[in-house]
Design a protein around this motif. Structure first.
Motif, short mmCIF file in Angstrom:
data_model
loop_
_atom_site.label_atom_id
_atom_site.label_comp_id
_atom_site.label_asym_id
_atom_site.label_seq_id
_atom_site.Cartn_x
_atom_site.Cartn_y
_atom_site.Cartn_z
N TYR A 7 5.53 3.84 1.35
CA TYR A 7 5.04 2.54 0.92
C TYR A 7 5.07 1.58 2.11
CZ TYR A 7 4.93 3.88 -3.97
OH TYR A 7 4.60 4.49 -5.15
N TYR A 8 3.95 0.91 2.30
CA TYR A 8 3.78 -0.01 3.43
C TYR A 8 3.54 -1.43 2.93
CZ TYR A 8 2.95 4.23 6.18
OH TYR A 8 3.06 5.46 6.79
N ARG A 65 -4.46 5.90 2.70
CA ARG A 65 -3.62 4.78 2.26
C ARG A 65 -4.33 4.04 1.14
NH1 ARG A 65 -0.66 1.40 6.91
NH2 ARG A 65 -0.22 3.58 7.44
N GLU A 66 -3.62 3.76 0.05
CA GLU A 66 -4.24 3.09 -1.09
C GLU A 66 -3.50 1.82 -1.45
OE1 GLU A 66 -4.17 5.31 -4.73
OE2 GLU A 66 -1.99 5.54 -4.74
N GLY A 82 6.89 1.20 7.01
CA GLY A 82 6.86 2.04 5.82
C GLY A 82 8.25 2.46 5.35
N TRP A 122 1.24 -4.76 9.65
CA TRP A 122 1.81 -3.72 8.80
C TRP A 122 3.27 -3.47 9.16
CZ3 TRP A 122 -0.98 -1.37 4.92
CH2 TRP A 122 -2.37 -1.59 4.91
N PHE A 154 0.86 -1.17 0.00
CA PHE A 154 0.00 0.00 0.00
C PHE A 154 0.90 1.23 0.00
CE2 PHE A 154 -4.37 -1.46 1.06
CZ PHE A 154 -4.10 -2.81 1.21
N ARG A 155 0.32 2.36 -0.29
CA ARG A 155 1.09 3.60 -0.21
C ARG A 155 0.20 4.73 0.29
NH1 ARG A 155 2.10 4.73 -6.71
NH2 ARG A 155 -0.05 5.33 -7.24
N GLN A 156 0.86 5.72 0.87
CA GLN A 156 0.14 6.87 1.39
C GLN A 156 0.93 8.13 1.08
OE1 GLN A 156 -0.89 6.59 5.54
NE2 GLN A 156 -2.46 8.14 5.35
#
Length: 120
Positions: free
Chosen positions: A94-95, A45-46, A113, A110, A37-39
């Motif tokens: 990025y996670y 977060r997407e 990041g 999670w 995912f990324r934010q």
């Protein structure tokens, strides 16, 4: 418990490439999927890309399809995200997320990041 450690982020010019890594430790035997995912600043977060742990089936967000590739190395408990043709809009933290199946329920873990910055 599953611990995730991401690495590989950094600063790159538009059009360049980076490869992110996410190493899992702990109760890795229960993992059935891993995802990135990324934010970006000021945004939610997407989802970027995901992969099933055993079969290796993958899926991608439309925004990265054809540019990013997710893969995993089961022997190393590691998932990768190869990012090519990077754009400034790919700039984000990025996670890595691991989905674990237990007797009671599914649990998501999670990582902390890793920053990716793409300059124009």
């Amino acid at each position: 418990q599953v611990q995730l450690v991401e690495s590989g982020g950094g600063l790159v010019q538009a059009g360049g490439s980076l490869r992110l890594s996410c190493s899992a430790s702990g109760r890795t035997s229960g993992i059935y999927a891993l995802a990135w995912f990324r934010q970006a600043p000021g945004q939610g977060r997407e989802f970027v890309a995901g992969i099933s742990w055993s079969a290796g089936n993958s899926n991608y967000a439309d925004s990265v399809q054809g540019r990013f590739t997710i893969s995993r190395d089961i022997t190393k408990n590691t998932v990768y995200l190869q990012m090519n043709s990077l754009k400034p809009e790919d700039t984000a933290v990025y996670y890595c997320r691991a989905s674990l199946r237990t007797m009671i329920s599914d649990i998501d873990y999670w990582g902390q990041g890793t920053q990716v910055t793409v300059s124009s």
